[in-house]
Design a protein around this motif. Structure first.
Motif, PDB file in Angstrom:
ATOM      1  N   LEU A 160       0.812  -1.290   0.125  1.00 48.07           N
ATOM      2  CA  LEU A 160       0.005   0.230  -0.110  1.00 48.07           C
ATOM      3  C   LEU A 160       0.885   1.173   0.022  1.00 48.07           C
ATOM      4  O   LEU A 160       1.874   1.523   0.897  1.00 48.07           O
ATOM      5  CB  LEU A 160      -0.859  -0.039   1.298  1.00 48.07           C
ATOM      6  N   ILE A 161       0.737   2.004  -1.366  1.00 49.91           N
ATOM      7  CA  ILE A 161       1.672   3.336  -1.045  1.00 49.91           C
ATOM      8  C   ILE A 161       0.998   4.453  -0.641  1.00 49.91           C
ATOM      9  O   ILE A 161      -0.213   4.664  -1.173  1.00 49.91           O
ATOM     10  CB  ILE A 161       1.940   3.392  -2.510  1.00 49.91           C
ATOM     11  N   LEU A 162       1.297   5.171   0.378  1.00 47.24           N
ATOM     12  CA  LEU A 162       0.678   6.218   0.963  1.00 47.24           C
ATOM     13  C   LEU A 162       0.703   7.432   0.009  1.00 47.24           C
ATOM     14  O   LEU A 162       1.734   7.794  -0.568  1.00 47.24           O
ATOM     15  CB  LEU A 162       1.383   6.666   2.344  1.00 47.24           C
ATOM     16  N   LEU A 163      -0.573   7.799  -0.273  1.00 50.23           N
ATOM     17  CA  LEU A 163      -0.759   9.126  -1.091  1.00 50.23           C
ATOM     18  C   LEU A 163      -0.963  10.216  -0.051  1.00 50.23           C
ATOM     19  O   LEU A 163      -0.629  11.309  -0.702  1.00 50.23           O
ATOM     20  CB  LEU A 163      -1.676   8.934  -1.793  1.00 50.23           C
ATOM     21  N   GLN A 164      -1.741  10.064   0.926  1.00 45.70           N
ATOM     22  CA  GLN A 164      -1.937  11.323   1.760  1.00 45.70           C
ATOM     23  C   GLN A 164      -2.394  10.741   3.339  1.00 45.70           C
ATOM     24  O   GLN A 164      -3.298   9.683   3.237  1.00 45.70           O
ATOM     25  CB  GLN A 164      -3.251  12.108   1.239  1.00 45.70           C
ATOM     26  N   LYS A 165      -1.788  11.287   4.158  1.00 43.18           N
ATOM     27  CA  LYS A 165      -2.234  10.894   5.537  1.00 43.18           C
ATOM     28  C   LYS A 165      -3.524  11.643   5.804  1.00 43.18           C
ATOM     29  O   LYS A 165      -3.997  12.713   5.486  1.00 43.18           O
ATOM     30  CB  LYS A 165      -1.136  11.403   6.580  1.00 43.18           C
ATOM     31  N   GLY A 166      -4.210  10.908   6.847  1.00 45.00           N
ATOM     32  CA  GLY A 166      -5.586  11.453   7.126  1.00 45.00           C
ATOM     33  C   GLY A 166      -6.655  10.508   7.286  1.00 45.00           C
ATOM     34  O   GLY A 166      -6.459   9.694   6.358  1.00 45.00           O
ATOM     35  N   ASP A 167      -7.924  10.904   7.934  1.00 44.02           N
ATOM     36  CA  ASP A 167      -8.834   9.845   7.645  1.00 44.02           C
ATOM     37  C   ASP A 167      -9.912  10.723   6.608  1.00 44.02           C
ATOM     38  O   ASP A 167     -10.546  11.530   6.822  1.00 44.02           O
ATOM     39  CB  ASP A 167      -9.642   9.985   9.055  1.00 44.02           C
ATOM     40  N   PHE A 168      -9.940   9.976   5.622  1.00 45.03           N
ATOM     41  CA  PHE A 168     -10.683  10.549   4.492  1.00 45.03           C
ATOM     42  C   PHE A 168     -11.963   9.578   4.064  1.00 45.03           C
ATOM     43  O   PHE A 168     -12.224   9.673   3.056  1.00 45.03           O
ATOM     44  CB  PHE A 168      -9.856  10.660   3.032  1.00 45.03           C
ATOM     45  N   ARG A 169     -12.235   8.484   5.031  1.00 45.98           N
ATOM     46  CA  ARG A 169     -13.120   7.615   4.555  1.00 45.98           C
ATOM     47  C   ARG A 169     -14.507   8.227   4.301  1.00 45.98           C
ATOM     48  O   ARG A 169     -15.268   7.475   3.568  1.00 45.98           O
ATOM     49  CB  ARG A 169     -13.164   6.519   5.792  1.00 45.98           C
ATOM     50  N   ALA A 170     -14.964   9.143   5.079  1.00 41.28           N
ATOM     51  CA  ALA A 170     -16.366   9.706   4.521  1.00 41.28           C
ATOM     52  C   ALA A 170     -16.459  10.265   3.107  1.00 41.28           C
ATOM     53  O   ALA A 170     -17.512  10.473   2.635  1.00 41.28           O
ATOM     54  CB  ALA A 170     -16.340  11.130   5.681  1.00 41.28           C
ATOM     55  N   LYS A 171     -15.381  10.350   2.553  1.00 42.51           N
ATOM     56  CA  LYS A 171     -15.241  11.162   1.077  1.00 42.51           C
ATOM     57  C   LYS A 171     -15.424   9.563   0.091  1.00 42.51           C
ATOM     58  O   LYS A 171     -15.606  10.184  -1.096  1.00 42.51           O
ATOM     59  CB  LYS A 171     -13.879  11.894   0.882  1.00 42.51           C
ATOM     60  N   ALA A 172     -15.404   8.465   0.543  1.00 42.94           N
ATOM     61  CA  ALA A 172     -15.736   7.615  -0.191  1.00 42.94           C
ATOM     62  C   ALA A 172     -17.043   7.152  -0.610  1.00 42.94           C
ATOM     63  O   ALA A 172     -17.207   6.085  -1.476  1.00 42.94           O
ATOM     64  CB  ALA A 172     -15.076   6.084   0.507  1.00 42.94           C
ATOM     65  N   GLY A 173     -18.004   7.858   0.000  1.00 45.11           N
ATOM     66  CA  GLY A 173     -19.502   7.794  -0.429  1.00 45.11           C
ATOM     67  C   GLY A 173     -20.342   8.531   0.244  1.00 45.11           C
ATOM     68  O   GLY A 173     -19.888   9.478   1.198  1.00 45.11           O
ATOM     69  N   GLY A 174     -21.308   8.682  -0.158  1.00 44.83           N
ATOM     70  CA  GLY A 174     -22.461   9.505   0.439  1.00 44.83           C
ATOM     71  C   GLY A 174     -23.032   9.140   1.858  1.00 44.83           C
ATOM     72  O   GLY A 174     -23.792   9.836   2.463  1.00 44.83           O
ATOM     73  N   GLN A 175     -23.209   7.801   1.813  1.00 42.75           N
ATOM     74  CA  GLN A 175     -23.711   7.211   3.264  1.00 42.75           C
ATOM     75  C   GLN A 175     -22.971   7.306   4.412  1.00 42.75           C
ATOM     76  O   GLN A 175     -21.797   7.361   4.494  1.00 42.75           O
ATOM     77  CB  GLN A 175     -24.087   5.744   2.990  1.00 42.75           C
ATOM     78  N   ASP A 176     -23.629   7.613   5.354  1.00 43.73           N
ATOM     79  CA  ASP A 176     -23.009   7.806   6.660  1.00 43.73           C
ATOM     80  C   ASP A 176     -22.106   6.622   7.388  1.00 43.73           C
ATOM     81  O   ASP A 176     -21.168   6.802   7.869  1.00 43.73           O
ATOM     82  CB  ASP A 176     -24.066   7.990   7.980  1.00 43.73           C
ATOM     83  N   TYR A 177     -22.408   5.456   6.848  1.00 40.35           N
ATOM     84  CA  TYR A 177     -21.616   4.259   7.212  1.00 40.35           C
ATOM     85  C   TYR A 177     -20.329   4.115   6.652  1.00 40.35           C
ATOM     86  O   TYR A 177     -19.492   3.486   7.235  1.00 40.35           O
ATOM     87  CB  TYR A 177     -22.454   3.129   7.092  1.00 40.35           C
ATOM     88  N   VAL A 178     -20.367   4.844   5.558  1.00 40.72           N
ATOM     89  CA  VAL A 178     -19.070   4.891   5.170  1.00 40.72           C
ATOM     90  C   VAL A 178     -17.681   5.324   5.866  1.00 40.72           C
ATOM     91  O   VAL A 178     -16.556   4.517   5.866  1.00 40.72           O
ATOM     92  CB  VAL A 178     -18.963   5.725   3.464  1.00 40.72           C
ATOM     93  N   ALA A 179     -17.940   6.286   6.715  1.00 34.81           N
ATOM     94  CA  ALA A 179     -16.875   6.695   7.526  1.00 34.81           C
ATOM     95  C   ALA A 179     -16.472   5.807   8.678  1.00 34.81           C
ATOM     96  O   ALA A 179     -15.479   6.034   9.375  1.00 34.81           O
ATOM     97  CB  ALA A 179     -17.394   8.082   8.182  1.00 34.81           C
ATOM     98  N   HIS A 180     -17.458   4.660   8.673  1.00 33.16           N
ATOM     99  CA  HIS A 180     -17.231   3.707   9.866  1.00 33.16           C
ATOM    100  C   HIS A 180     -16.497   2.467   9.442  1.00 33.16           C
ATOM    101  O   HIS A 180     -16.241   1.577  10.280  1.00 33.16           O
ATOM    102  CB  HIS A 180     -18.489   3.478  10.685  1.00 33.16           C
TER     103      HIS A 180
END
Length: 210
Positions: free
Chosen positions: A109-129
């Protein structure tokens, strides 16, 4: 003085390389012989929309899932079919620690950017969890052998094969997952710094069920 400066530059470069390398994740070799039967996986395949944010996937589990999704099972051939053997996909992995690009040849896994961006992976609330979100990106430049009007259809078909393999591996490992089309593709493209010919197709959330 010049020699000292040269030595300092070499040491700085070495430290920079070591630091950058340390931020990447070398995944363990995928386990290919400890899964459940295909009948069991089909019986237990399901979509999960509630994830336990406090329980993370191990690197071994991530490795197993990514190999099932789009790994190599023969020289230069993958676990999924591909229209005209274009092999147009790149998998981007969004974890709580950062955004990564999966090097499928080195299983890193090649790091592109540090930080928690999970919420940006989709529109549903559960994506961030979800412990991991996989973003499937098709490089249309690699689809030159396919008529332009058919590339969207073929990219989505190929992505479906990949996503189903993730479902089956997750069923085998008793891990939850769900494929998603509700994605802000423009936002994700900017976040992943994609080129114009690289298209976000779908995203898939993976993690332990709540």
């Amino acid at each position: 003085m010049k020699i000292q400066r040269f030595i300092c530059n070499i040491l700085f470069l070495g430290l920079f390389i070591m630091t950058t390398k340390a931020q990447n994740i070398q995944l363990p070799t995928p386990q290919k012989d400890n899964g459940k039967s295909i009948s069991y996986c089909l019986q237990n395949r399901k979509s999960t929309k509630e994830f336990n944010d406090s329980k993370k996937l191990s690197n071994q589990q991530i490795s197993n899932i990514l190999w099932a999704a789009y790994g190599f099972n023969r020289p230069e051939k993958r676990t999924v079919p591909s229209a005209m053997n274009c092999q147009e996909f790149t998998l981007y992995i969004i974890l709580a620690e950062g955004i990564y690009k999966w090097n499928d040849k080195t299983n890193e896994l090649i790091l592109l950017q540090k930080g928690d961006f999970r919420a940006k992976a989709g529109g549903q609330d559960y994506v961030a969890h979800a412990s991991m979100n996989i973003v499937y990106v098709a490089d249309y430049n690699k689809m030159g052998t396919i008529v332009a009007s058919n590339r969207d259809v073929m990219a989505y078909a190929d992505c479906g094969f990949i996503a189903q393999n993730v479902y089956l591996m997750c069923a085998s490992e008793n891990i939850g997952c769900v494929i998603r089309g509700y994605v802000d593709k423009e936002l994700l493209s900017k976040t992943l710094n994609l080129k114009a010919e690289e298209k976000v197709i779908l995203s898939q959330s993976v993690g332990y069920q709540k």
